[in-house]
Write a protein that holds these residues in place. Structure first.
Motif, mmCIF file in Angstrom:
data_model
loop_
_atom_site.group_PDB
_atom_site.id
_atom_site.type_symbol
_atom_site.label_atom_id
_atom_site.label_comp_id
_atom_site.label_asym_id
_atom_site.label_seq_id
_atom_site.Cartn_x
_atom_site.Cartn_y
_atom_site.Cartn_z
ATOM 1 N N GLN A 84 0.812 -1.216 0.000
ATOM 2 C CA GLN A 84 0.000 0.000 0.000
ATOM 3 C C GLN A 84 0.846 1.266 0.000
ATOM 4 O OE1 GLN A 84 -3.083 0.071 2.924
ATOM 5 N NE2 GLN A 84 -4.022 -1.813 2.200
ATOM 6 N N VAL A 85 2.155 1.115 0.181
ATOM 7 C CA VAL A 85 2.968 2.322 0.271
ATOM 8 C C VAL A 85 3.106 3.002 -1.088
ATOM 9 C CG1 VAL A 85 5.276 3.187 0.738
ATOM 10 C CG2 VAL A 85 4.181 1.629 2.322
ATOM 11 N N GLY B 13 1.327 1.895 -3.651
ATOM 12 C CA GLY B 13 -0.053 1.888 -4.136
ATOM 13 C C GLY B 13 -0.146 1.707 -5.637
ATOM 14 N N GLU C 285 0.618 -4.022 5.332
ATOM 15 C CA GLU C 285 0.501 -2.888 4.433
ATOM 16 C C GLU C 285 -0.300 -1.730 5.043
ATOM 17 O OE1 GLU C 285 -1.517 -4.747 1.294
ATOM 18 O OE2 GLU C 285 -0.064 -6.372 1.369
ATOM 19 N N LYS D 98 1.059 2.028 5.395
ATOM 20 C CA LYS D 98 0.335 3.165 4.836
ATOM 21 C C LYS D 98 0.004 4.162 5.952
ATOM 22 C CE LYS D 98 -2.394 5.216 1.634
ATOM 23 N NZ LYS D 98 -3.822 4.929 1.387
#
Ligand SMILES: Nc1ncnc2c1ncn2[C@@H]1O[C@H](COP(=O)(O)O)[C@@H](O)[C@H]1O
Ligand SMILES: Nc1ncnc2c1ncn2[C@@H]1O[C@H](COP(=O)(O)O)[C@@H](O)[C@H]1O
Ligand SMILES: Nc1ncnc2c1ncn2[C@@H]1O[C@H](COP(=O)(O)O)[C@@H](O)[C@H]1O
Ligand code: NA
Ligand code: NA
Ligand code: NA
Lengths: 103, 322, 103, 322, 103, 322
Positions: free
Chosen positions: A53-54, A56, B33, B37
């Motif tokens: 997710q970093v 994305g 994740e 995030k």
């Protein structure tokens, strides 16, 4: 014994930021109901991806819609140009549903 | 430069190294994740807030506009340079070259944040407004990169239409950075005080954990990078060095203080791995995501974190020094 | 009207740390493209499980691959010994795809 | 021992009790898995760092090797004892007995962390190197457990091959613990200072939230445990008491200080629920995961958190006392 | 060549707090093994939903069970009243499995 | 009231505004759900603990029972008022009206938390026991709402049976709030001290990040709200004003201090978006979730955060003032 109806289940693996566009294409052929299922990663002709997710950049989502044969084919046809250019994967499989008027 | 290299032994960098080592050794260590995030949102909110508070303290000045102008110019021009190098030396097609060029014209928030930590530790804190410069530099390169790539496409297929512009200009990281900056401006020192314990004291520790994850991600990506030729790997080191040097030059020319000059060098030398990849997936899906993420995330990012930042800092020291 | 091709969708429910081994078995029969889908929990002959990430002992993942009939059967055969010993679940269902040469 | 029992009313333990009570009452209270995993990474990084910093302060000594040797010996020998008890008294087959034995030879990070908090609160902080002993004790028992189980298998099917050894030796928790320990060693007190606010001040609060989740997980698992006979439940209390006592003995014999002796007792008495279950799923899939998680997580862990730690502490007090 | 058996895959999209009830209904017709798959959101006749965990009001889960034709139909019949009142979606599709005695 | 409106420029509220603005502009900014849930658990544990510690400090008093009685009465009576307004003015059917009424009789934890922050910042900290009143007011309105709705159903189909009662009374947020409150009571100031750094210092910052997410969620929901008529939107502002006023009145009548009176007003004026929607999905699935979430989350919550809290506070100031 309940009556079931034969429909098609379309599953489209699509990049998360492109989901809106697939939904719009689906709406264009009359498919307005759908469900999104998450994925974790995979390997294809373009190599491996996994959903960190970093960045994305690589999250993909399964767009699932149950519908009649005609609409299913219409959506496959409408999305055909995107399949190659955007690396989508599209599958259509048979399903039985109850409440056939809904699909 | 020896002073800069000491920074290599700070826990922040060591956690990055730990993550990379774990991934190379194929350990199953991983940061969820959602947590990564969350950490990245926290870091952006924090840096935005602190920048805003600082600008509120120091007041607006012409320096801000000078820095903004220099940043904007860099992010519009650097992609041309990168594009040419990627086409000729890197032997990439126009589409991939355009996509990669956009990454190198844009910036990496985490590289900046790490640089600020290191600069502050050495008594050279960059000015608060550099956060605004950072936000300003995130998106223009996307447009340049797309224009460069489009020449390689049959039709005008490289535009993502409306969606792209929104996606790009309102990219989450830009919005959060600028939003927090403005909140910091409004709140000022007094308004910031009650939330300072979270956003200030916790900052460096959170950066450690985030860089642990970045190490894992970067090394895993490097291991899987199939499209990365030796030439491209070399460019992934050369481009930051050249861009960073140009950044330091630009900063010196417009008359910023040493810390801010170094920060502009870090920004110019860094390559995006959040805003730009997302935009490219949308607008230039034909480009190879494996390639541009490998270059920016798996080579340039580690290079900058370890060697690039000390280099830009030393350069800024020599250039600005009285 | 777009042409579709009949293929098989194989879904294998597998313990997360074993995914690599399933992917290797798939590669062994020529199936190199796949997608991973997360799961939350379930109940089987060995009792209930749910994916708490703290112990990490029980996370399972769906390994999904679309391929031709022969390869699908070959993979089912190759994995047969693991199905029982490692508690995998394997299903094969029919799907239609476009760009048949890819699968 | 009354002093130790006071610890039962510390918020850390009370949050564990709250989680367990909520799960028994079938409340829908739940901590997102990603957050729980994030907390667990944070706790491991934190304890590793602090251990490393402390060893850097106090310097290396022969005590470290004595403690390491005692820990290693315990984790290699305790599985034999456990295996015998599980086969005879617990009436388990060799495969399940081997799998469970590996858990009891290994250690639980959270039990250790909770124990350190309680010991420190009582003025008996264990030595910093105990973190390294913890990391050392995580994996050897896996090998012993597999060897014991293999005798029950037709062929040599119980080996996971390469994958297993990597999975085991480079298990994420071991890598993070040892990595943070080394970072702490390198950074020392001065390098640790900037990140101390996150890793030190936040520690106990984070432990509360994590134990809330552990309470939920343990109680839910106990409710669903079908394979847990009365005999096995009894062993899940007896094994930690015996192993913990042996740990205290070993620590006393090699001449550690009271806090470290208690910590070694806690390590010996604790049962793994991270590294070992993951390895067993891979190498011994025929073993019943529901069983070994029920024993280690649903019975032994709560026992240790509430009664075990005070007991090992009291024992260490009597043994080491002047 | 391994022998496969024809079974039905039932997928039921259900609100997370209702999963227990669906599992109970399934157990009522003899289906005791299942797997849960997460979802992200969707659009249906009742509008759009997405799984924000803060309110938690709208999370949905896919309840997946592989079983024989009779039990599949029995579950569809048993759940029929809930489909409308609780907004469930139920699909049944054909799958081949090995170890047919398990399903 | 001008003093109250200053609160609008505190970072806490500004982050909410930033989130809402980002969502309206269709930015892709988002907080991972697991992180948001984690933050919400943290906020609830924190507020519970602090309330408990405070009650332990100040001792039990008859005021507590007065406040509890007032809260209970409000949460049982307010749904009737809301139901009537929703049926007549809002033109809703009985099922939807019952479901919405339950939301307005119940409370919003985050509105309360934000209110406490603002009140404390203005030197009017509510009494610690108000946390218990909050927990007490979460569920009774669910029962009243269901009874009101059931009259609109053919049979007694509106009951969720056992499951519902458990789901409702043991709702995660109620359990965590009350559990932390009790832990705070037991631990007292001394027991709380070691965990205070996390639960006290970090609190306001975490609230900022959480409200950022609430802004995103509320605005996205408003954009998608199809069932929201003008009349219903008006009610979503009117109901909190009326209910909040009644809350302030009730608090004044039973003789609470100004801060606690304002807090009771905030509780009465707030609408649930956690416990009640979950219960309604289970027990009243025919009701339109899009509608009740749009009203409570997308209109009432933002109204309360920005204008409602200053209004109830000002009102409490006038009523209680000597
Ligand atoms: N045969 C397949 N079976 C399952 N997933 C596939 C298959 N082919 C492609 N995919 C998925 O689609 C993604 C994009 O495919 P590609 O465009 O071939 O790289 C891959 O990364 C996989 O996740
Ligand atoms: N008939 C089934 N339908 C759906 N999932 C199943 C079925 N049987 C087994 N599973 C899944 O596979 C896992 C392992 O099965 P088992 O080895 O029977 O315990 C179960 O926990 C379920 O998640
Ligand atoms: N035709 C469909 N295809 C895929 N998912 C659907 C379909 N119809 C309904 N759903 C899913 O079921 C949910 C509830 O449907 P409904 O009761 O029609 O609102 C929707 O929000 C979708 O997630
Ligand atoms: Na750059
Ligand atoms: Na042990
Ligand atoms: Na209310």
């Amino acid at each position: 014994m309940i009556t079931t109806f034969r429909r098609q289940k379309i599953e489209i693996l699509v990049d998360a930021p492109l989901v809106r566009r697939v939904a719009a294409a689906a709406a264009g052929v009359g498919i307005v109901h759908y469900t999104l299922v998450p994925t974790l990663g995979g390997v294809g002709a373009r190599g491996a991806w996994s959903d960190d997710q970093v960045t994305g950049a690589e999250a993909k989502v399964l767009f699932v819609a149950v519908t009649g044969e005609e609409k299913a084919e219409a959506l496959a046809t409408a999305l055909a140009p995107l399949l190659d250019s955007h690396g989508l994967m599209l599958m259509i499989g048979p399903v039985e549903v109850v409440r056939g008027e809904k699909f | 430069m020896s002073g800069g290299l000491e920074a290599l032994f700070s826990p922040i960098i060591l956690f990055f190294v730990l993550g990379a080592a774990a991934a190379f050794a194929r350990s199953d260590l991983s940061v969820p994740e959602a947590v990564a995030k969350g950490l990245s949102l926290y870091l952006m909110a924090s840096i935005g807030l602190k920048g805003g508070v600082e600008v509120r303290q120091s007041g607006f000045s012409t320096e801000i506009f000078a820095a903004a102008g220099a940043g904007l110019a860099l992010s519009l021009l650097l992609p041309f340079l990168a594009f040419a190098a990627l086409r000729r030396f890197g032997r990439l097609g126009p589409i991939d070259a355009g996509a990669v060029a956009a990454h190198y014209g844009s910036v990496s928030v985490v590289t900046f944040v790490t640089g600020v930590e290191i600069l502050t530790g050495r008594g050279l804190p960059p000015a608060g407004y550099m956060v605004a410069v950072l936000a300003l530099m995130e998106t223009p390169a996307i447009i340049v990169g797309l224009l460069l790539a489009r020449r390689g496409l049959a039709g005008g297929a490289a535009t993502g239409g409306d969606g792209l512009w929104r996606e790009t200009l309102l990219n989450g990281s830009v919005v959060l950075l600028m939003g927090s900056f403005v909140i910091g401006l409004i709140a000022g020192k007094a308004g910031f005080a009650p939330i300072a314990p979270l956003f200030e004291s916790g900052f460096r520790g959170a950066l450690c954990l985030f860089l642990l994850d970045m190490g894992l991600i970067a090394a895993r990506r490097l291991r899987e990078a199939r499209a990365l030729t030796l030439r491209l790997a070399a460019l992934a080191v050369l481009l930051p060095v050249v861009n960073g040097t140009l950044g330091v030059l630009a900063g010196t020319l417009v008359g910023l203080d040493t810390g801010s000059v170094a920060a502009l060098g870090i920004l110019a030398g860094s390559a995006s791995y959040i805003a730009v990849p997302a935009a490219m997936r949308l607008a230039l899906p034909q480009a190879d995501a494996g390639l541009y993420l490998a270059m920016s995330l798996a080579v340039t990012f580690p290079f900058n974190i370890t060697l690039g930042i000390p280099f830009y800092t030393a350069l800024a020291g020599t250039m600005v020094a009285p």
